[in-house]
Each structure stands twice: as structure tokens, then as C-alpha cells.
Design a protein around this motif. Structure first.
Motif, PDB file in Angstrom:
ATOM      1  N   GLU A 152       8.869  -4.677   3.528  1.00  0.00           N
ATOM      2  CA  GLU A 152       9.255  -3.087   3.790  1.00  0.00           C
ATOM      3  C   GLU A 152       9.095  -2.470   2.418  1.00  0.00           C
ATOM      4  O   GLU A 152       8.562  -1.504   2.519  1.00  0.00           O
ATOM      5  CB  GLU A 152      10.024  -3.056   4.655  1.00  0.00           C
ATOM      6  N   ASP A 153       9.713  -2.934   1.632  1.00  0.00           N
ATOM      7  CA  ASP A 153      10.075  -2.401   0.270  1.00  0.00           C
ATOM      8  C   ASP A 153       8.674  -2.406  -0.544  1.00  0.00           C
ATOM      9  O   ASP A 153       8.461  -1.455  -1.170  1.00  0.00           O
ATOM     10  CB  ASP A 153      10.993  -2.892  -0.621  1.00  0.00           C
ATOM     11  N   PHE A 154       8.029  -3.515  -0.357  1.00  0.00           N
ATOM     12  CA  PHE A 154       6.646  -3.652  -1.036  1.00  0.00           C
ATOM     13  C   PHE A 154       5.689  -2.607  -0.722  1.00  0.00           C
ATOM     14  O   PHE A 154       5.167  -2.059  -1.181  1.00  0.00           O
ATOM     15  CB  PHE A 154       6.282  -5.099  -1.056  1.00  0.00           C
ATOM     16  N   LYS A 155       5.703  -2.504   0.789  1.00  0.00           N
ATOM     17  CA  LYS A 155       4.590  -1.597   1.565  1.00  0.00           C
ATOM     18  C   LYS A 155       5.130  -0.208   1.222  1.00  0.00           C
ATOM     19  O   LYS A 155       4.256   0.557   1.043  1.00  0.00           O
ATOM     20  CB  LYS A 155       4.765  -1.917   3.090  1.00  0.00           C
ATOM     21  N   ALA A 156       6.416   0.100   0.844  1.00  0.00           N
ATOM     22  CA  ALA A 156       6.813   1.503   0.415  1.00  0.00           C
ATOM     23  C   ALA A 156       6.345   1.650  -0.999  1.00  0.00           C
ATOM     24  O   ALA A 156       6.178   3.040  -1.163  1.00  0.00           O
ATOM     25  CB  ALA A 156       8.198   1.551   0.831  1.00  0.00           C
ATOM     26  N   VAL A 157       6.335   0.972  -1.881  1.00  0.00           N
ATOM     27  CA  VAL A 157       6.156   1.267  -3.239  1.00  0.00           C
ATOM     28  C   VAL A 157       5.155   0.025  -3.669  1.00  0.00           C
ATOM     29  O   VAL A 157       5.531  -0.672  -4.691  1.00  0.00           O
ATOM     30  CB  VAL A 157       7.624   1.432  -4.071  1.00  0.00           C
ATOM     31  N   PRO A 158       3.915  -0.118  -3.238  1.00  0.00           N
ATOM     32  CA  PRO A 158       3.208  -1.025  -3.530  1.00  0.00           C
ATOM     33  C   PRO A 158       2.619  -0.998  -4.856  1.00  0.00           C
ATOM     34  O   PRO A 158       2.297  -1.975  -5.579  1.00  0.00           O
ATOM     35  CB  PRO A 158       1.869  -1.031  -2.810  1.00  0.00           C
ATOM     36  N   SER A 159       2.537   0.185  -5.524  1.00  0.00           N
ATOM     37  CA  SER A 159       1.998   0.340  -6.992  1.00  0.00           C
ATOM     38  C   SER A 159       2.705  -0.311  -7.976  1.00  0.00           C
ATOM     39  O   SER A 159       2.354  -0.589  -9.071  1.00  0.00           O
ATOM     40  CB  SER A 159       2.147   1.959  -7.379  1.00  0.00           C
ATOM     41  N   HIS A 160       4.154  -0.363  -7.753  1.00  0.00           N
ATOM     42  CA  HIS A 160       5.074  -1.237  -8.674  1.00  0.00           C
ATOM     43  C   HIS A 160       4.664  -2.576  -8.640  1.00  0.00           C
ATOM     44  O   HIS A 160       4.994  -3.159  -9.854  1.00  0.00           O
ATOM     45  CB  HIS A 160       6.480  -0.763  -8.242  1.00  0.00           C
ATOM     46  N   ALA A 161       4.268  -3.098  -7.741  1.00  0.00           N
ATOM     47  CA  ALA A 161       3.572  -4.575  -7.854  1.00  0.00           C
ATOM     48  C   ALA A 161       2.371  -4.784  -9.136  1.00  0.00           C
ATOM     49  O   ALA A 161       2.680  -5.526  -9.899  1.00  0.00           O
ATOM     50  CB  ALA A 161       3.200  -5.180  -6.511  1.00  0.00           C
ATOM     51  N   ILE A 162       1.523  -3.748  -9.132  1.00  0.00           N
ATOM     52  CA  ILE A 162       0.673  -3.846 -10.014  1.00  0.00           C
ATOM     53  C   ILE A 162       1.313  -3.654 -11.478  1.00  0.00           C
ATOM     54  O   ILE A 162       1.048  -4.231 -12.476  1.00  0.00           O
ATOM     55  CB  ILE A 162      -0.513  -3.049  -9.574  1.00  0.00           C
ATOM     56  N   VAL A 163       2.037  -2.681 -11.486  1.00  0.00           N
ATOM     57  CA  VAL A 163       2.578  -2.258 -12.882  1.00  0.00           C
ATOM     58  C   VAL A 163       3.548  -3.446 -13.498  1.00  0.00           C
ATOM     59  O   VAL A 163       3.352  -3.512 -14.798  1.00  0.00           O
ATOM     60  CB  VAL A 163       3.441  -0.950 -12.792  1.00  0.00           C
ATOM     61  N   LEU A 164       4.104  -3.849 -12.647  1.00  0.00           N
ATOM     62  CA  LEU A 164       5.339  -4.895 -13.157  1.00  0.00           C
ATOM     63  C   LEU A 164       4.925  -6.290 -13.000  1.00  0.00           C
ATOM     64  O   LEU A 164       5.556  -7.101 -13.925  1.00  0.00           O
ATOM     65  CB  LEU A 164       6.550  -4.534 -12.341  1.00  0.00           C
ATOM     66  N   CYS A 165       4.042  -6.523 -12.298  1.00  0.00           N
ATOM     67  CA  CYS A 165       3.870  -7.900 -11.789  1.00  0.00           C
ATOM     68  C   CYS A 165       2.539  -8.802 -12.156  1.00  0.00           C
ATOM     69  O   CYS A 165       2.505  -9.703 -12.473  1.00  0.00           O
ATOM     70  CB  CYS A 165       4.104  -8.507 -10.382  1.00  0.00           C
ATOM     71  N   VAL A 166       1.457  -7.852 -12.232  1.00  0.00           N
ATOM     72  CA  VAL A 166       0.045  -8.543 -12.582  1.00  0.00           C
ATOM     73  C   VAL A 166       0.141  -8.889 -14.054  1.00  0.00           C
ATOM     74  O   VAL A 166      -0.567  -9.916 -14.297  1.00  0.00           O
ATOM     75  CB  VAL A 166      -0.960  -7.202 -12.327  1.00  0.00           C
TER      76      VAL A 166
END
Length: 302
Positions: free
Chosen positions: A40-54
Motif C-alpha cells: 500500500e505504501d509503494f502504491k501511494a508513493v511509487p515514484s520513490h522506488a525509481i528514485v531510490l532503488c533503480v
């Protein structure tokens, strides 16, 4: 002393434990809940996955190619498995975002950088350095195991490597010894970092106290924490498909879920600020329009 928690329900705070935070006993079903909340957190702020994890899988591939050259193929699996070692530190910004969402505060990409201003960031950096050293040691160990099995001769491609590993006695020796050694590294990382970084972020604990608390959590919940370690390993393995790109989803999911796992196993600090209820938005009737839109409604007959 009564403390107000979410829902404004008075609850007696647990007595302070001089040995550290109070630890709960959790069940396997709780792991499903933390993964659900993490998603649920990931769906709410998905852009951070790209910024922080890719950046982590990309850098892993680039560094492996530059440093190892033709030997990159035998180290693809150790590199992928190694993300489990440094993942808890890499997810610092994700813990901050989950914490903000828990408090019903705004969560944006810039908010993830607030972790840099934490009073315990130095302790986080110290423990992160320890995990990085563990990661480097694991990759070097994996390389040494491969050399012991097949020597320094390179492989011509993935098919050649798979054939060597699955059809020779040296290959099966590599699988057994490599997986066994990797399990020990992963176990060490899990024991010292299961809840360490969320604890330092939430309570500004020192690195030593955080590691001791993490060890206590694992000792009190051996089966659920072992299952959690297995879940992490399986998801990271799936995240390597294709070409490590799946880690852009898996790492943030696990990062957010780790924060909720911390909330499950550690009793809330009695002196902490209570979590406010979600803001209430008053609904207006559909017919309740501003008066200035219908000025004749304010006129009265003479």
C-alpha cells in the motif's frame, strides 16, 4: 500513565525496560500483513522506488562489468543475493516515507531525504558501512569459491556457465558450498539489521543498541524471522528477472514492509507522540451551493 494511540483509545503504557525496547511475539500471519501494508505504501508513493532503488541494480551491473569483465556471469547470482545484505541501509528513505504516511503527513520524493537530518544518521551510516563491508566480503568469497571449483578460466556465455554448474561435479559442489556460505552471510545480516534502521530512525537509538535489539527480535521470534528471511530471499531472486529490473519494485516493497515489521515486533515508545487520526473532511450536501452563485436566494419579497 495512559497514552493515546490511533483511534483515541486510552491504553496503559508498558513499563520501561532497562534492557531496551519491549519486543512482541508475532505470528506468520503478521508477515502477510506487513507485506500488504508495504505494498500500500509503494502504491501511494511509487515514484520513490525509481528514485531510490533503480540505481542499486544498475550500479551493481555496471560495477560488476567494469571490475570483473568476462567474470561477470558467475557473479550475477552473488551480486543479486548480496542486495539482501545492503538492502536495509538502501531503504532508509523508504522507512521515512512509511513513517510519514503512518502519521498522515505528506510524503513526497524530497521527504525521503529528511532521513539525512536524523540525529542518528551517523549511527545509520556506521551500520550501513558494516553491511557494505559484509557485501564486499560475500562477493569476494563467492569469487573465491568459483575459482576453487573451476579455476580462472572464463565462460563464453550464460549457456556455457549453466552447463558447467548443472552437469559437472564441480558445479554441484559450487551450488552446495556457495548457497551454504551465502546463507551464513544472509543470516548475519538479518540478525543485526532486521529492525535496526527503523529503530534508529524512530527512536534515535545508537548502532550498538539497534543491533542488540535486532538480535533480541530474532531470538524471540525465530520462526517468523526465518520465514521473513526466506521471503526476502525469494522476492529478491524474482526481482532479478529480467535483468535485475524487478528489484525496482521488490526493494521498495521490502523496505516499506520492514518498517511495518518493526511496528509489529517493537512495542511503541510510551513517550512518543501519539499517531493522530486521519483528517476528517466534512461533506457538504449536493444542494448546498455558495449563496453568491444564486443571488436571488438571498432576496426577500417586499
Amino acid at each position: 500513565m495512559a497514552t493515546l494511540y490511533q483511534g483515541n483509545v486510552p491504553t496503559m503504557a508498558p513499563p520501561a525496560d532497562a534492557a531496551g525496547p519491549t519486543i512482541r511475539t508475532i505470528q506468520l500471519s503478521d508477515l502477510h500483513d506487513v507485506l500488504k501494508r508495504g505494498w500500500e505504501d509503494f502504491k501511494a508513493v511509487p515514484s520513490h522506488a525509481i528514485v531510490l532503488c533503480v540505481i542499486y541494480p544498475v550500479l551493481g551491473l555496471v560495477l560488476a562489468r567494469v571490475a570483473m569483465g568476462y567474470s561477470v556471469i558467475p557473479l550475477l547470482f552473488p551480486l543479486a543475493a548480496g542486495f539482501a545484505l545492503i538492502g536495509p541501509f538502501a531503504a532508509l528513505g523508504l522507512y521515512e516515507l512509511s513513517s510519514r504516511r503512518e502519521r498522515y503527513e505528506e510524503a513526497s520524493a524530497w521527504d525521503a531525504m529528511e532521513v539525512l537530518r536524523s540525529p542518528s544518521f551517523g549511527a545509520m551510516l556506521g551500520l550501513g558501512t558494516l553491511l557494505l563491508a559484509l557485501f564486499v566480503t560475500w562477493v569476494a568469497t563467492a569469487q573465491a569459491i568459483y575459482v576453487a571449483a573451476f579455476g580462472y578460466e572464463g565462460v563464453s556465455g550464460i549457456s556455457d556457465f549453466v552447463t558447467r554448474v548443472l552437469t559437472t561435479s564441480q558445479g554441484w559442489w559450487l551450488i552446495v558450498i556457495g548457497c551454504g556460505t551465502g546463507f551464513l552471510f544472509a543470516l548475519a545480516a538479518l540478525c543485526i539489521s532486521a529492525v535496526s534502521f527503523p529503530l534508529m530512525l524512530d527512536r534515535h537509538a545508537g548502532a550498538f543498541e539497534a543491533m542488540v535489539t535486532s538480535l533480541r527480535v530474532v531470538a524471540k521470534n525465530p520462526v517468523p524471522m526465518a520465514a521473513w528471511g526466506l521471503i526476502v530471499a525469494v522476492l529478491l531472486a524474482l526481482g532479478t528477472i529480467p535483468a535485475f529490473l524487478g528489484l525496482a519494485v521488490v526493494i521498495p516493497l521490502l523496505g516499506h514492509a520492514t518498517w511495518h515489521l518493526y511496528r509489529k515486533v517493537i512495542v511503541s515508545d510510551p513517550g512518543a507522540r501519539p499517531v493522530p487520526p486521519p483528517p476528517h473532511r466534512q461533506r457538504k450536501p449536493a444542494a448546498d451551493f455558495p449563496a453568491n452563485l444564486f443571488p436571488w436566494r438571498n432576496r426577500t419579497d417586499a
